[in-house]
Design an enzyme around this catalytic site. Structure first.
Site, PDB file in Angstrom:
ATOM      1  N   LYS A  22       0.844  -1.148   0.052  1.00  0.00           N
ATOM      2  CA  LYS A  22      -0.010   0.105  -0.064  1.00  0.00           C
ATOM      3  C   LYS A  22       0.994   1.018   0.204  1.00  0.00           C
ATOM      4  O   LYS A  22       0.535   1.845  -0.692  1.00  0.00           O
ATOM      5  CB  LYS A  22      -0.989   0.001   1.210  1.00  0.00           C
ATOM      6  CG  LYS A  22      -1.552   1.300   1.377  1.00  0.00           C
ATOM      7  CD  LYS A  22      -2.563   1.200   2.654  1.00  0.00           C
ATOM      8  CE  LYS A  22      -1.664   1.580   4.088  1.00  0.00           C
ATOM      9  NZ  LYS A  22      -1.480   2.988   4.167  1.00  0.00           N
ATOM     10  N   ASN A  23       1.879   1.100   0.738  1.00  0.00           N
ATOM     11  CA  ASN A  23       2.665   2.530   0.976  1.00  0.00           C
ATOM     12  C   ASN A  23       3.713   3.019  -0.092  1.00  0.00           C
ATOM     13  O   ASN A  23       4.294   3.597  -0.187  1.00  0.00           O
ATOM     14  CB  ASN A  23       3.332   2.475   2.450  1.00  0.00           C
ATOM     15  CG  ASN A  23       2.598   2.489   3.418  1.00  0.00           C
ATOM     16  OD1 ASN A  23       1.309   2.797   3.532  1.00  0.00           O
ATOM     17  ND2 ASN A  23       3.122   2.378   4.639  1.00  0.00           N
ATOM     18  N   CYS A 116      -4.857  12.829  13.638  1.00  0.00           N
ATOM     19  CA  CYS A 116      -4.540  11.566  13.199  1.00  0.00           C
ATOM     20  C   CYS A 116      -4.586  10.748  14.630  1.00  0.00           C
ATOM     21  O   CYS A 116      -3.948  11.213  15.729  1.00  0.00           O
ATOM     22  CB  CYS A 116      -3.199  11.483  12.606  1.00  0.00           C
ATOM     23  SG  CYS A 116      -2.892   9.648  12.179  1.00  0.00           S
ATOM     24  N   ARG A 121       1.128  14.389  13.540  1.00  0.00           N
ATOM     25  CA  ARG A 121       1.834  14.098  12.377  1.00  0.00           C
ATOM     26  C   ARG A 121       2.047  15.296  11.652  1.00  0.00           C
ATOM     27  O   ARG A 121       1.423  15.465  10.688  1.00  0.00           O
ATOM     28  CB  ARG A 121       1.125  13.171  11.592  1.00  0.00           C
ATOM     29  CG  ARG A 121       1.006  11.815  12.321  1.00  0.00           C
ATOM     30  CD  ARG A 121       0.315  10.661  11.626  1.00  0.00           C
ATOM     31  NE  ARG A 121       0.999  10.182  10.276  1.00  0.00           N
ATOM     32  CZ  ARG A 121       0.675   9.078   9.729  1.00  0.00           C
ATOM     33  NH1 ARG A 121      -0.373   8.532  10.093  1.00  0.00           N
ATOM     34  NH2 ARG A 121       1.499   8.389   8.908  1.00  0.00           N
ATOM     35  N   ASP A 307       4.899   0.293  12.371  1.00  0.00           N
ATOM     36  CA  ASP A 307       3.660  -0.277  11.679  1.00  0.00           C
ATOM     37  C   ASP A 307       3.501  -1.671  12.127  1.00  0.00           C
ATOM     38  O   ASP A 307       2.571  -2.364  11.702  1.00  0.00           O
ATOM     39  CB  ASP A 307       3.501  -0.069  10.049  1.00  0.00           C
ATOM     40  CG  ASP A 307       3.266   1.450   9.826  1.00  0.00           C
ATOM     41  OD1 ASP A 307       2.934   2.158  10.536  1.00  0.00           O
ATOM     42  OD2 ASP A 307       3.392   1.466   8.436  1.00  0.00           O
ATOM     43  N   ARG A 399      -8.604  -0.113   5.096  1.00  0.00           N
ATOM     44  CA  ARG A 399      -7.553   0.787   4.371  1.00  0.00           C
ATOM     45  C   ARG A 399      -6.443   0.150   4.061  1.00  0.00           C
ATOM     46  O   ARG A 399      -5.785   0.518   3.164  1.00  0.00           O
ATOM     47  CB  ARG A 399      -7.431   2.021   5.457  1.00  0.00           C
ATOM     48  CG  ARG A 399      -8.545   2.870   5.772  1.00  0.00           C
ATOM     49  CD  ARG A 399      -7.996   4.100   6.372  1.00  0.00           C
ATOM     50  NE  ARG A 399      -6.497   4.428   6.005  1.00  0.00           N
ATOM     51  CZ  ARG A 399      -5.564   4.547   7.327  1.00  0.00           C
ATOM     52  NH1 ARG A 399      -5.833   4.718   8.213  1.00  0.00           N
ATOM     53  NH2 ARG A 399      -4.218   5.052   6.725  1.00  0.00           N
TER      54      ARG A 399
HETATM   55  C1  UD1 Z   1       4.751   6.666   6.412  1.00  0.00           C
HETATM   56  C2  UD1 Z   1       3.538   5.480   6.357  1.00  0.00           C
HETATM   57  C3  UD1 Z   1       3.230   4.899   7.818  1.00  0.00           C
HETATM   58  C4  UD1 Z   1       4.593   4.800   8.417  1.00  0.00           C
HETATM   59  C5  UD1 Z   1       5.426   6.023   8.810  1.00  0.00           C
HETATM   60  C6  UD1 Z   1       6.646   5.469   9.582  1.00  0.00           C
HETATM   61  C7  UD1 Z   1       2.823   5.832   4.305  1.00  0.00           C
HETATM   62  C8  UD1 Z   1       1.575   6.224   3.562  1.00  0.00           C
HETATM   63  N1  UD1 Z   1       2.722   5.985   5.738  1.00  0.00           N
HETATM   64  O1  UD1 Z   1       3.938   7.739   7.104  1.00  0.00           O
HETATM   65  O2  UD1 Z   1       2.353   3.836   7.404  1.00  0.00           O
HETATM   66  O3  UD1 Z   1       4.073   4.758  10.040  1.00  0.00           O
HETATM   67  O4  UD1 Z   1       5.828   6.322   7.408  1.00  0.00           O
HETATM   68  O5  UD1 Z   1       7.462   4.433   8.998  1.00  0.00           O
HETATM   69  O6  UD1 Z   1       3.663   5.430   3.658  1.00  0.00           O
HETATM   70  N2  UD1 Z   1       7.497  13.921  10.860  1.00  0.00           N
HETATM   71  C9  UD1 Z   1       7.875  15.213  10.950  1.00  0.00           C
HETATM   72  N3  UD1 Z   1       7.656  16.156  10.098  1.00  0.00           N
HETATM   73  C10 UD1 Z   1       7.180  15.788   8.804  1.00  0.00           C
HETATM   74  C11 UD1 Z   1       6.969  14.458   8.654  1.00  0.00           C
HETATM   75  C12 UD1 Z   1       7.191  13.497   9.731  1.00  0.00           C
HETATM   76  O7  UD1 Z   1       8.445  15.624  12.095  1.00  0.00           O
HETATM   77  O8  UD1 Z   1       7.056  16.735   7.905  1.00  0.00           O
HETATM   78  C13 UD1 Z   1       7.958  12.853  11.678  1.00  0.00           C
HETATM   79  C14 UD1 Z   1       6.452  12.080  12.050  1.00  0.00           C
HETATM   80  O9  UD1 Z   1       5.713  12.805  13.014  1.00  0.00           O
HETATM   81  C15 UD1 Z   1       7.012  10.448  12.658  1.00  0.00           C
HETATM   82  C16 UD1 Z   1       8.474  10.615  11.678  1.00  0.00           C
HETATM   83  O10 UD1 Z   1       8.898  11.829  11.357  1.00  0.00           O
HETATM   84  O11 UD1 Z   1       7.651  11.025  13.839  1.00  0.00           O
HETATM   85  C17 UD1 Z   1       8.208   9.775  10.686  1.00  0.00           C
HETATM   86  O12 UD1 Z   1       6.960   9.903   9.914  1.00  0.00           O
HETATM   87  P1  UD1 Z   1       7.110   9.713   8.381  1.00  0.00           P
HETATM   88  O13 UD1 Z   1       8.042   8.589   7.827  1.00  0.00           O
HETATM   89  O14 UD1 Z   1       6.943  11.167   7.503  1.00  0.00           O
HETATM   90  O15 UD1 Z   1       5.492   9.047   8.320  1.00  0.00           O
HETATM   91  P2  UD1 Z   1       4.475   9.017   7.037  1.00  0.00           P
HETATM   92  O16 UD1 Z   1       5.342   9.454   5.603  1.00  0.00           O
HETATM   93  O17 UD1 Z   1       3.529  10.023   7.075  1.00  0.00           O
END
Ligand code: UD1
Length: 420
Positions: A22-23, A116, A121, A307, A399
């Protein structure tokens, strides 16, 4: 709304084929926006989130059709630039259109994702990275309002306080593919899904190197073209079924699973007593012994995935000792804990970790799914529990898992979907 009814106590046995990730599929579908062409993307899982991404792309003028698990995408013609609140609030990953829209259209208006269930997030890293490519971005009226007619390559450090970001790495990498000059992303996420998107973009004519490492180099090109591509297997679905075998003292073969994508989870499964045998087209998980306790700390790839935290927590509820599970990526991601307690688990939450004292068995109860992986944990707990478990609000599980109840039934589980 639907619910699951599970009669626990059956060991899972047999073979299950792992679906596409999915991701990977979500950002790959979104990055087709970078081109004006046709695509055939195979091994796309048929999930609620994928259908939401289809709607987001359709609103932007893209045609997305499905032939079983193959998505046929046509991005020719005009594209819009707005991803509205009504869609983004159904799925955060809608923000994956931000980078591609900026690069192709020079304009993007993408609703802010909002709250969320697994904690705060932020999207500051996405914005920081795109601003470094000289996009002009402001946040107004709940929207990310972005302009970027002349994106230019840059040297970017993209890590946040909790480490690299999968989403930000992909958004910036996608936009940089059509920017002038060279972009280097330091502190890039190394998750297999990032590599998958980079490989897809390279097949479209992009020039990306270093995917799968902390430093990704993107040499901007003038134009990208369509291609045929096959998505990698879903490592989280793989891990969830693997725990299904362990928690029910079963024996299953995970066909098409890539063990190299979940080494940390496999190591933990071995530690708690599972037998794993890796073969060419997947791997087998068998559990005959008592479940040993262990400690887990989530981390960015190749560390233990956040995850998989909820599903492992469910497993450790039945261990023969005390385990500590620490969540380092999304500190508040423990909504499943109180539901597991309703099924007889002995878990105490402290800040960003939980202390789990193993109990001999869980019992069926009425429980509530709160997010995608939390609901998977409750299904696993229900499969192992004595008596009947009812899981409400299972739209969360739809989902991320295609036809989960049918595939579990094929392995011998007694699980049915009913209207709430
Ligand atoms: C993706 C996955 C999700 C998984 C996560 C971490 C998808 C659709 N979702 O989510 O299933 O749990 O990776 O492996 O691929 N962060 C910031 N600022 C930002 C973005 C992120 O501080 O702009 C932080 C987040 O709060 C978190 C960490 O970085 O603590 C990692 O998050 P991130 O890798 O961005 O998660 P997603 O890409 O949203």
């Amino acid at each position: 709304m639907d619910k699951f009814i599970i009669e626990g106590g059956q060991s899972l046995k047999g073979e299950v084929q792992i679906k596409g990730a999915k991701n990977s599929a979500l950002p790959i579908l979104a990055t087709t926006l970078l081109c004006e062409d046709e695509f055939e993307i195979d091994n796309v899982p048929l999930l609620r989130d994928i259908f939401t991404m289809k709607k987001v792309l359709e609103v932007l003028g893209v045609s997305v059709k499905f032939d079983k698990n193959k998505a046929i995408v046509d991005t020719r013609g005009a594209v819009g630039y707005e991803a509205p609140y009504e869609l983004v609030n159904q799925m955060r990953a809608s923000y994956y259109v931000l980078g591609p829209l900026l690069a192709r259209v020079g304009r993007a208006l993408v609703s802010l994702p909002g709250g969320c269930a697994i904690g705060t997030r932020p999207i500051n890293l996405h914005i920081r990275g795109l601003k470094k490519l000289q996009a002009d971005i402001s946040i107004t009226h709940g929207y990310i309002d972005a302009y970027g007619n002349k994106l230019k390559g840059s040297h970017i450090f993209l890590e946040g306080p909790n480490g690299p970001s999968v989403g930000a790495t992909i958004n910036v990498m996608a936009a940089a593919s059509l920017a002038r000059g060279v972009t280097v992303i330091e502190g890039a996420a190394m998750e297999p899904e990032v590599t998958d998107v980079a490989n897809f973009l390279n097949k479209c004519g992009a020039k990306i190197k270093g995917q799968g490492t902390r430093s990704i180099e993107i040499r901007g090109v003038k134009k990208l073209h369509g291609c045929k591509y096959e998505i990698i297997p879903d490592r989280i679905e793989t891990g969830t079924f693997a725990i299904g075998a362990a928690i029910t003292r079963g024996d299953i073969f995970l066909k098409k699973a890539n063990a190299n994508h979940i080494t940390a989870s496999i190591d933990k499964l071995k530690e708690v007593g599972a037998d794993i045998s890796i073969e060419k087209d997947g791997f087998a998980v068998k559990m005959e012994k008592d479940i040993n306790s262990t400690d887990i700390e989530t981390a960015p790839f190749p560390g233990f995935p956040t995850d998989m935290q909820a599903q492992f927590t469910a497993l450790l509820c039945l261990s023969n000792g005390v385990s500590i599970v620490r969540e380092k990526i999304f500190e508040e991601r423990f909504m499943h804990v109180l539901e597991l307690v309703r099924m007889g688990a002995d878990i105490k939450k402290e800040n960003d970790y939980v202390i789990i004292k193993g109990v001999p068995y869980l019992y069926g109860a009425k429980v509530m799914a709160s997010d995608l992986r939390a609901s998977a944990a409750l299904v696993l707990a229900g499969l192992s529990a004595s008596g009947t478990t009812e899981i409400m609000r299972i739209y969360h599980i739809d989902r991320g898992y295609e036809n989960i109840e049918e595939r579990l039934r094929d392995l011998g589980a007694q699980i049915w979907r009913q209207e709430e």
